[in-house]
Design a protein around this motif. Structure first.
Motif, mmCIF file in Angstrom:
data_model
loop_
_atom_site.group_PDB
_atom_site.id
_atom_site.type_symbol
_atom_site.label_atom_id
_atom_site.label_comp_id
_atom_site.label_asym_id
_atom_site.label_seq_id
_atom_site.Cartn_x
_atom_site.Cartn_y
_atom_site.Cartn_z
ATOM 1 N N PRO A 164 0.829 -1.215 0.000
ATOM 2 C CA PRO A 164 0.000 0.000 0.000
ATOM 3 C C PRO A 164 0.855 1.253 0.000
ATOM 4 N N VAL A 165 0.326 2.293 -0.618
ATOM 5 C CA VAL A 165 1.049 3.549 -0.783
ATOM 6 C C VAL A 165 0.359 4.645 0.021
ATOM 7 N N ASP A 166 1.154 5.436 0.746
ATOM 8 C CA ASP A 166 0.650 6.587 1.502
ATOM 9 C C ASP A 166 0.948 7.877 0.755
ATOM 10 N N ALA A 167 0.163 8.914 1.091
ATOM 11 C CA ALA A 167 0.497 10.273 0.681
ATOM 12 C C ALA A 167 1.344 10.901 1.777
ATOM 13 N N VAL A 168 2.436 11.556 1.398
ATOM 14 C CA VAL A 168 3.324 12.227 2.350
ATOM 15 C C VAL A 168 3.206 13.726 2.111
ATOM 16 N N VAL A 190 0.424 19.499 -5.722
ATOM 17 C CA VAL A 190 1.513 19.284 -6.676
ATOM 18 C C VAL A 190 2.226 17.991 -6.306
ATOM 19 N N LEU A 191 2.285 17.058 -7.245
ATOM 20 C CA LEU A 191 3.001 15.806 -7.031
ATOM 21 C C LEU A 191 4.489 16.052 -7.230
ATOM 22 N N TRP A 192 5.264 15.931 -6.148
ATOM 23 C CA TRP A 192 6.718 16.060 -6.233
ATOM 24 C C TRP A 192 7.320 14.683 -6.470
ATOM 25 N N LEU A 200 9.699 7.287 -13.896
ATOM 26 C CA LEU A 200 8.924 6.860 -12.730
ATOM 27 C C LEU A 200 7.564 6.366 -13.194
ATOM 28 N N ASP A 201 7.526 5.154 -13.676
ATOM 29 C CA ASP A 201 6.324 4.629 -14.315
ATOM 30 C C ASP A 201 5.130 4.647 -13.371
ATOM 31 N N PHE A 202 5.321 4.238 -12.120
ATOM 32 C CA PHE A 202 4.195 4.170 -11.186
ATOM 33 C C PHE A 202 3.625 5.560 -10.913
ATOM 34 N N LEU A 203 4.476 6.535 -10.596
ATOM 35 C CA LEU A 203 3.982 7.882 -10.295
ATOM 36 C C LEU A 203 3.304 8.512 -11.509
ATOM 37 N N PRO A 234 3.763 24.283 0.693
ATOM 38 C CA PRO A 234 2.443 24.053 1.293
ATOM 39 C C PRO A 234 1.498 23.195 0.451
ATOM 40 N N ASP A 235 1.692 23.150 -0.861
ATOM 41 C CA ASP A 235 0.773 22.363 -1.688
ATOM 42 C C ASP A 235 1.427 21.103 -2.245
ATOM 43 N N ALA A 236 2.598 20.723 -1.726
ATOM 44 C CA ALA A 236 3.337 19.586 -2.270
ATOM 45 C C ALA A 236 2.964 18.290 -1.566
ATOM 46 N N PHE A 237 3.021 17.197 -2.317
ATOM 47 C CA PHE A 237 2.897 15.857 -1.736
ATOM 48 C C PHE A 237 3.718 14.902 -2.582
ATOM 49 N N THR A 238 4.024 13.775 -2.018
ATOM 50 C CA THR A 238 4.606 12.687 -2.780
ATOM 51 C C THR A 238 3.986 11.394 -2.301
ATOM 52 N N LEU A 239 4.303 10.317 -2.960
ATOM 53 C CA LEU A 239 3.801 8.993 -2.584
ATOM 54 C C LEU A 239 4.956 8.162 -2.049
ATOM 55 N N PHE A 240 4.645 7.325 -1.056
ATOM 56 C CA PHE A 240 5.672 6.487 -0.453
ATOM 57 C C PHE A 240 5.046 5.184 -0.004
ATOM 58 N N PRO A 241 5.698 4.027 -0.311
ATOM 59 C CA PRO A 241 5.180 2.760 0.204
ATOM 60 C C PRO A 241 5.032 2.810 1.717
#
Length: 316
Positions: A164-168, A190-192, A200-203, A234-241
């Protein structure tokens, strides 16, 4: 004809580097000694293995000799391990380093007893696929995706974990107080990305699927660089397992994603024509770890996988 494996090892090192100086340094010998070994091997085989005009490159005979030379070295290592009891070395190249791929490998192989691992970092899946096809490594581990022009032809893969992937997000993100988020909730953010998005195929597929139109990518400058921007923008996020370690958690929030939950697919890959003697044992280790830790749980109504990952579910 007796084939001296020391000469074969010198040839393989030179073929990998295409540079006599670097190959000599790798083999801890002098360039002059290496050149003599190559001359002896070419005389023994009665062929020229390298073309030396305008740089060093393999001749046609060298191209034909290289795959068998690599297999001869691997067979020699297995023969030595059989009498010394040391066990064969397993060369494994991993990619997706920000997500700590070796933590999953370690969990799967821990109960298998002494396995001699030789891990190496691969730049990405295409580079590891090339190393597998050349015989430079035995296994690859990371997220596998289709490659153009059949660059992965001849390789076999096995799905071993769906994570599973979380938003950071940082503390100033407007959604930082949420207990859970839907991917659609992130459309105004904004996806960083930790590297160039085409790599980055998944992102990229996640952003396309959930219409995350604002994306920021660039060269891979490491996890600390990524975390610093997530914390301050303030508007940034990334994904992390979900289980991957994030350094310096202060000021960051890892928020579970639901409805649906994106899953990151980890796979083993190898060249079927040169299966490592430990491969079946390793696959059993991953199967057992997957069963006890529920690594392969997937519910279509609950979870999301990129379309390219769906065929892997049938061969788990």
């Amino acid at each position: 004809m007796d084939l001296d494996l020391a000469l074969v090892r010198a040839f393989v090192a030179t073929a990998r580097t295409l540079h006599f100086g670097r190959a000599a340094e790798e083999l801890n010998t002098s360039q002059q000694a290496l050149s003599k070994r190559m001359a002896r091997l070419e005389k023994l085989l009665s062929v020229r293995l390298f073309e030396r005009q305008g740089g060093t490159r393999l001749s046609e005979a060298g191209e034909r000799f290289l795959p068998a030379a690599r297999e001869a070295l691997a067979a020699g290592e297995r023969a030595i391990a059989a009498v010394t009891g040391a066990g064969p070395v397993v060369r494994i190249d991993t990619w997706g380093h920000l997500y700590a791929p070796m933590r999953t490998v370690a969990e799967a192989v821990q109960p298998l007893g002494p396995v001699r691992w030789e891990p190496s970092p691969g730049r990405d899946w295409p580079s590891v696929a090339g190393a597998l096809l050349r015989g430079d490594t035995d296994l690859g581990f990371g997220r596998v995706h289709p490659l153009p022009d059949g660059l992965d032809a001849g390789l076999t893969q096995r799905l071993v974990r769906l994570e599973p992937v979380d938003a950071v997000v940082g503390p100033s993100h407007p959604l930082s107080a949420a207990d859970a988020l839907r991917p659609a909730d992130l459309r105004d953010s904004v996806l960083w990305c930790p590297a160039e998005l085409p790599r980055l195929d998944f992102l990229r597929r996640f952003a396309d699927e959930f219409r995350i139109l604002r994306r920021h990518d660039g060269p891979n400058l490491g996890l600390d660089h990524l975390v610093r921007h997530i914390r301050t923008e303030p508007d940034a996020f990334t994904l992390f397992p979900a289980d991957a370690p994030l350094p310096d958690h202060a000021g960051l929030r890892c928020i579970p994603l639901v409805e649906p939950t994106p899953l990151y697919a980890w796979s083993l890959a190898w060249r079927e024509s040169s299966r490592h003697p430990q491969l079946d044992t390793l696959l059993r280790g991953f199967t057992e770890a997957g069963r006890t830790r529920r690594w392969l749980d997937y519910t279509p109504q609950r979870d999301w996988l990129p379309d390219t990952d769906h065929p892997k579910l049938a061969v788990r």
